[in-house]
Motif scaffolding. Structure first.
Motif, PDB file in Angstrom:
ATOM      1  N   LEU A   1    -131.439  -6.882 -22.596  1.00 42.58           N
ATOM      2  CA  LEU A   1    -132.011  -8.176 -22.239  1.00 42.58           C
ATOM      3  C   LEU A   1    -131.169  -9.260 -22.892  1.00 42.58           C
ATOM      4  CD1 LEU A   1    -135.817  -7.548 -22.840  1.00 42.58           C
ATOM      5  CD2 LEU A   1    -134.602  -7.447 -20.696  1.00 42.58           C
ATOM      6  N   SER A   2    -130.349  -9.952 -22.097  1.00 45.54           N
ATOM      7  CA  SER A   2    -129.630 -11.095 -22.656  1.00 45.54           C
ATOM      8  C   SER A   2    -130.116 -12.337 -21.923  1.00 45.54           C
ATOM      9  CB  SER A   2    -128.131 -10.909 -22.484  1.00 45.54           C
ATOM     10  OG  SER A   2    -127.839 -10.595 -21.153  1.00 45.54           O
ATOM     11  N   ASP A   3    -129.867 -13.484 -22.510  1.00 50.03           N
ATOM     12  CA  ASP A   3    -130.321 -14.773 -21.964  1.00 50.03           C
ATOM     13  C   ASP A   3    -131.824 -14.774 -21.707  1.00 50.03           C
ATOM     14  OD1 ASP A   3    -127.733 -15.650 -22.004  1.00 50.03           O
ATOM     15  OD2 ASP A   3    -127.309 -14.888 -19.995  1.00 50.03           O
ATOM     16  N   VAL A   4    -132.575 -14.293 -22.666  1.00 52.17           N
ATOM     17  CA  VAL A   4    -134.027 -14.383 -22.532  1.00 52.17           C
ATOM     18  C   VAL A   4    -134.541 -15.205 -23.707  1.00 52.17           C
ATOM     19  CG1 VAL A   4    -134.397 -12.234 -21.285  1.00 52.17           C
ATOM     20  CG2 VAL A   4    -134.330 -12.207 -23.766  1.00 52.17           C
TER      21      VAL A   4
ATOM     22  N   PRO B   1    -136.928 -15.985 -26.888  1.00 43.01           N
ATOM     23  CA  PRO B   1    -137.448 -15.054 -27.913  1.00 43.01           C
ATOM     24  C   PRO B   1    -138.789 -14.457 -27.514  1.00 43.01           C
ATOM     25  CG  PRO B   1    -136.628 -17.055 -28.931  1.00 43.01           C
ATOM     26  CD  PRO B   1    -136.531 -17.276 -27.460  1.00 43.01           C
ATOM     27  N   GLU B   2    -139.616 -15.243 -26.803  1.00 44.82           N
ATOM     28  CA  GLU B   2    -140.936 -14.736 -26.440  1.00 44.82           C
ATOM     29  C   GLU B   2    -140.814 -13.572 -25.452  1.00 44.82           C
ATOM     30  OE1 GLU B   2    -140.346 -18.007 -26.750  1.00 44.82           O
ATOM     31  OE2 GLU B   2    -141.525 -18.136 -28.599  1.00 44.82           O
TER      32      GLU B   2
ATOM     33  N   GLY C   1    -138.243 -11.590 -25.101  1.00 44.64           N
ATOM     34  CA  GLY C   1    -137.690 -10.451 -25.845  1.00 44.64           C
ATOM     35  C   GLY C   1    -138.761  -9.766 -26.659  1.00 44.64           C
ATOM     36  N   ALA C   2    -139.574 -10.599 -27.331  1.00 43.53           N
ATOM     37  CA  ALA C   2    -140.643 -10.050 -28.164  1.00 43.53           C
ATOM     38  C   ALA C   2    -141.635  -9.282 -27.308  1.00 43.53           C
ATOM     39  CB  ALA C   2    -141.341 -11.174 -28.917  1.00 43.53           C
TER      40      ALA C   2
ATOM     41  N   ILE D   1    -140.190  -5.866 -26.521  1.00 43.46           N
ATOM     42  CA  ILE D   1    -140.253  -4.973 -27.694  1.00 43.46           C
ATOM     43  C   ILE D   1    -141.693  -4.532 -27.925  1.00 43.46           C
ATOM     44  CG2 ILE D   1    -139.864  -4.811 -30.178  1.00 43.46           C
ATOM     45  CD1 ILE D   1    -137.661  -6.869 -29.836  1.00 43.46           C
ATOM     46  N   PHE D   2    -142.606  -5.476 -27.790  1.00 43.17           N
ATOM     47  CA  PHE D   2    -144.023  -5.167 -27.989  1.00 43.17           C
ATOM     48  C   PHE D   2    -144.483  -4.085 -27.019  1.00 43.17           C
ATOM     49  CE2 PHE D   2    -148.412  -6.053 -26.659  1.00 43.17           C
ATOM     50  CZ  PHE D   2    -149.046  -5.792 -27.852  1.00 43.17           C
TER      51      PHE D   2
ATOM     52  N   ILE E   1    -132.040  -5.711 -32.017  1.00 40.26           N
ATOM     53  CA  ILE E   1    -132.140  -7.171 -31.880  1.00 40.26           C
ATOM     54  C   ILE E   1    -130.848  -7.707 -32.457  1.00 40.26           C
ATOM     55  CG2 ILE E   1    -133.408  -9.232 -32.518  1.00 40.26           C
ATOM     56  CD1 ILE E   1    -135.869  -7.508 -32.893  1.00 40.26           C
TER      57      ILE E   1
ATOM     58  N   VAL F   1    -132.283  -6.540 -27.281  1.00 36.84           N
ATOM     59  CA  VAL F   1    -132.629  -7.925 -26.994  1.00 36.84           C
ATOM     60  C   VAL F   1    -131.578  -8.785 -27.668  1.00 36.84           C
ATOM     61  CG1 VAL F   1    -134.365  -9.699 -27.213  1.00 36.84           C
ATOM     62  CG2 VAL F   1    -135.061  -7.351 -26.894  1.00 36.84           C
ATOM     63  N   ILE F   2    -130.907  -9.627 -26.881  1.00 35.31           N
ATOM     64  CA  ILE F   2    -129.852 -10.468 -27.426  1.00 35.31           C
ATOM     65  C   ILE F   2    -130.470 -11.803 -27.791  1.00 35.31           C
ATOM     66  CG2 ILE F   2    -127.577 -11.446 -26.966  1.00 35.31           C
ATOM     67  CD1 ILE F   2    -127.761  -8.379 -26.881  1.00 35.31           C
TER      68      ILE F   2
ATOM     69  N   GLU G   1    -135.910 -15.725 -34.804  1.00 30.58           N
ATOM     70  CA  GLU G   1    -136.819 -16.251 -33.778  1.00 30.58           C
ATOM     71  C   GLU G   1    -137.546 -15.118 -33.063  1.00 30.58           C
ATOM     72  OE1 GLU G   1    -134.599 -18.655 -31.119  1.00 30.58           O
ATOM     73  OE2 GLU G   1    -133.972 -20.053 -32.696  1.00 30.58           O
ATOM     74  N   ILE G   2    -136.800 -14.052 -32.738  1.00 28.29           N
ATOM     75  CA  ILE G   2    -137.429 -12.954 -32.001  1.00 28.29           C
ATOM     76  C   ILE G   2    -138.479 -12.275 -32.871  1.00 28.29           C
ATOM     77  CG2 ILE G   2    -136.999 -10.713 -30.925  1.00 28.29           C
ATOM     78  CD1 ILE G   2    -134.345 -11.850 -29.982  1.00 28.29           C
TER      79      ILE G   2
ATOM     80  N   ALA H   1    -141.515 -14.397 -32.925  1.00 29.64           N
ATOM     81  CA  ALA H   1    -142.262 -14.297 -31.664  1.00 29.64           C
ATOM     82  C   ALA H   1    -143.001 -12.968 -31.596  1.00 29.64           C
ATOM     83  CB  ALA H   1    -141.309 -14.438 -30.488  1.00 29.64           C
ATOM     84  N   LEU H   2    -142.349 -11.898 -32.089  1.00 29.58           N
ATOM     85  CA  LEU H   2    -142.977 -10.574 -32.075  1.00 29.58           C
ATOM     86  C   LEU H   2    -144.209 -10.560 -32.967  1.00 29.58           C
ATOM     87  CD1 LEU H   2    -142.697  -7.693 -31.040  1.00 29.58           C
ATOM     88  CD2 LEU H   2    -141.266  -7.182 -32.986  1.00 29.58           C
TER      89      LEU H   2
ATOM     90  N   ARG I   1    -146.928 -12.310 -31.219  1.00 31.84           N
ATOM     91  CA  ARG I   1    -147.457 -11.493 -30.134  1.00 31.84           C
ATOM     92  C   ARG I   1    -148.403 -10.425 -30.671  1.00 31.84           C
ATOM     93  NH1 ARG I   1    -149.860  -9.680 -27.066  1.00 31.84           N
ATOM     94  NH2 ARG I   1    -149.515  -8.725 -25.044  1.00 31.84           N
TER      95      ARG I   1
END
Lengths: 269, 427
Positions: free
Chosen positions: A246-249, A251-252, A254-255, A258-259, B382, B398-399, B404-405, B408-409, B412
């Motif tokens: 996942l690039s150019d996404v 942070p939300e 991406g999170a 992952i979640f 990440i 995840v790039i 920040e990621i 956000a995680l 979430r």
């Protein structure tokens, strides 16, 4: 750890620890067996309990230093049951444990020498009729003849069990590490030796024992009718991805991805 | 529509003949309406589309066949050859004897250790082709496995019920004793694994009065021994090999035999005729205890959040690990820079981890680090750099900025926990 809070609980508790002579994995020297030493440590942390060490073996001087290192942990004497060479120690241990009548018997999961099958606690439990629990990580409390203990499971998990005493318990490697052995007490400690009739282990005499061979590494066998699949399997790099990128996404986003993965794997509690 | 391929030999002949006046039309028709590779442009120039030349072969590779012989196979109706199941189906109606296996079934599924053990059981059962034995799998409680037959099970004895859900070894032993009385298997095989097989096998052997072979890693035929089999087992904490005749009860290590792959078996359900005896257990299961993830040794942790050079906000990272309930790990750089203790280092110099889920935050993936995470199932990366090795290794990459990621995680997951709490309150 509230040691002094426990002291009144365990007064009058009789704990026997079965100890064996270990073998250092690198130097191959005789030493106190790691799990047995942890069992002794666990018995000593039950403050107020009377701890006795029991060892059954051939009387030889090579192992004296190793046995003395248990004494150096702060115990006055070891009950040494003399056995003939090549004897099965279980009948002798059964007799002596019947005489001693401890409420709790602790020992390591398996020996570091000999067969090392880890069967002794189970055989003792069958002969004495006491329950056996395996892989203890801690003894939480002992109240009115019922012990609450933590059993170690793989991946660092723990299970709480309650068992009625008298019981036999094996101690896992994840139990607290044994304290150091002090030289002076180890020298001063005594062996309370007594002889017991030896039952020879005839089956074991028939076995061939040799130093461990290295186990053959399993080959990756690709069973496929197509030559292309077989070639791909042989030539492919082991760590070629196939993962999601996942690039150019934001942070939300991406999170969220992952979640979702963590939830699917079930690691979130 | 019918699956029968209709061939038009005349059209195939035109397709092969490049000089035929209808060649291009026929080619286009046979090519499933795809654009022809060559046509006359508006200015009288021949135009070519090199991408439209050829066809995709059955193995997914583009083939260019100048002879045109393969054109017919390129018809839109033609199907890809389905990979056929070539495994032999084996049914053993009247087995000469039984080999009982008690798999661990961690998480309700056969583990690779269980499959190896079933492979070993097949080896023992199939030795005499005239009088084959049957492999009996005895399983307790709920399970999610559906392919027992493919793993090599002929008979499946499923003991379901309240009493088998928790940790009650005494009840299970009593049940296995009933199996011994009714079915009298010739061999009992159990995995020598800390997931429960090691303990159950030892209890069973002692109860049956057999002297088991523990930590068996090889079983070979041996005419000299009483049972016809000889096994090699590890002894003395893995430093010696004991070779002995195969006893009735054996506890085998992982990779003791090849798993079954060439045959499919029936996995017929069997039942015991008599009801199981009531057993008064002296061991009471109080359930699993929540453990602090920080106290779990790195090598045996299930879920690791690992930090590297890309992490700048260390407080945020520690907070994230706490919220996720993950054990903390680190790359060598993070340890050398003093942000993490040495005992948290993952990799060649540090700990080789075996986590099920490994989240690498800001770790580019030096080969020493990747070695340390070889046995991890799922890797999440990440990272800022899209081309780094960790991203190649990862199942999900995840790039973006790690801080920040992670923030956000954390947000979430906190939202998820709140929802769960609400659901629980509502219920």
């Amino acid at each position: 750890m509230p040691h002094n809070a426990k002291s009144s609980d365990n007064a009058g508790l009789n704990v026997a620890v079965l100890v064996s002579v270990g073998r250092h994995p690198l130097t191959a020297r005789a030493r106190r067996a790691d799990q047995d030493a942890r069992a002794v440590e666990m018995a000593l942390t039950l403050s107020g309990a009377a701890v006795r060490l029991v060892h059954a073996s051939v009387d030889d001087s090579d192992n004296e230093a190793a046995l003395r290192s248990y004494l150096g942990m702060g115990i006055g004497e070891v009950n040494l049951i003399k056995q003939a060479s090549g004897a099965d120690v279980v009948p002798a241990l059964v007799t002596s444990l019947r005489d001693m009548a401890p409420q709790l018997v602790l020992t390591g999961t398996r020996a570091e020498t000999g067969e090392g099958s880890g069967l002794v606690p189970y055989l003792l439990s069958e002969a004495l009729g006491w329950p056996v629990i395996s892989g203890l990580a801690a003894v939480e409390s002992i109240e009115q003849g019922v012990a609450t203990v933590l059993q170690a499971l793989p991946r660092g998990k723990r299970r709480r069990l309650r068992v009625r005493l008298p019981a036999i318990a094996t101690v896992d490697s994840s139990a607290p590490a044994a304290r150091q052995s002090a030289f002076g007490p180890a020298r001063r400690g005594e062996f309370d030796t007594y002889a017991c009739a030896s039952v020879m282990d005839e089956l074991q005499a028939k076995w061939q024992v040799q130093p461990a061979r290295k186990r053959p590494k399993r080959l990756k066998i690709v069973k496929s009718s197509s030559a292309r699949d077989r070639f791909k399997a042989a030539a492919a790099k082991a760590e070629s991805g196939g993962g999601q990128l996942l690039s150019d996404v934001s942070p939300e986003q991406g999170a969220e991805a992952i979640f979702a993965l963590l939830k699917e794997e079930g690691v979130l509690r | 529509m019918s699956d029968i391929i209709r061939r038009d030999p005349r059209k195939e002949w035109i397709a092969r003949n490049r000089l035929h006046p209808e060649h291009l039309e026929v080619l286009a028709e046979l090519g499933g309406g795809a654009s022809p590779s060559e046509w006359m442009g508006p200015n009288g120039l021949t135009r070519r589309n090199p991408h439209a030349v050829g066809f995709i072969g059955p193995n997914g590779i583009k083939r260019i066949d100048r002879s045109g012989a393969q054109q017919a196979a390129n018809q839109p109706g033609s199907r890809q050859a389905q990979p056929k199941d070539t495994r032999r189906r084996v049914e053993i109606e009247t087995p000469a004897f039984m080999v009982a296996v008690v798999p661990d079934l961690p998480g309700g599924r056969l583990s690779s250790h269980d499959r190896d053990l079933l492979g070993l059981a097949r080896q023992l059962a199939d030795a005499d082709a005239e009088r084959p034995g049957a492999v009996l799998a005895v399983i307790f409680g709920e399970h999610k496995e559906s392919v027992f037959g493919e793993a090599g099970v002929d008979r499946l004895l499923h003991m379901d019920g309240e009493e088998f859900s928790g940790y009650l070894p005494e009840v299970r032993i009593a049940a296995l004793q009933s199996v011994e009385r009714e079915l009298a298997p010739r061999y009992w095989l159990l995995p020598d694994s800390p997931l429960g097989g090691a303990e159950l096998g030892r209890r069973l052997a002692v109860r049956l009065g057999e002297r088991p072979a523990t930590q068996v890693w090889q079983v070979e035929a041996d005419a000299d021994s009483d049972t016809g089999w000889r096994c090699t087992a590890r002894g003395a904490a893995g430093t010696s090999d004991i070779t002995r005749a195969m006893p009735r009860v054996a506890l085998a290590l992982a990779e003791c035999a090849e798993p079954v792959s060439e045959t499919r078996h029936a996995a017929q359900p069997v039942e015991l005729t008599q009801a199981l005896p009531e057993v008064l257990g002296r061991i009471e299961d109080m359930g699993e205890v929540a453990v602090d993830p920080a106290s779990v040794a790195l090598a045996e942790a299930e879920f690791i959040l690992s930090a590297g050079n890309g992490v700048k906000d260390w407080d945020g990272y520690h907070h994230a690990a706490q919220v996720l309930g993950a054990t903390e790990g680190a790359s060598r750089v993070a340890v050398d820079d003093g942000f993490m203790p040495r005992d948290r280092q993952v990799g060649a110099t540090g700990t080789w981890v075996s986590a099920r889920v490994y989240v690498a935050v800001g770790i580019s993936g030096a080969i020493q680090h990747l070695q340390g995470i070889q046995s991890c199932d799922k890797v999440v990366a990440i990272n800022l750099n899209e081309g780094c090795d960790m991203v190649k290794r990862a199942d999900l990459a995840v790039i973006g900025d790690a801080g920040e990621i992670l923030a956000a995680l954390v947000a979430r997951i906190e939202r998820y926990r709140e929802q769960q709490q609400e659901n629980r309150d509502a219920a």
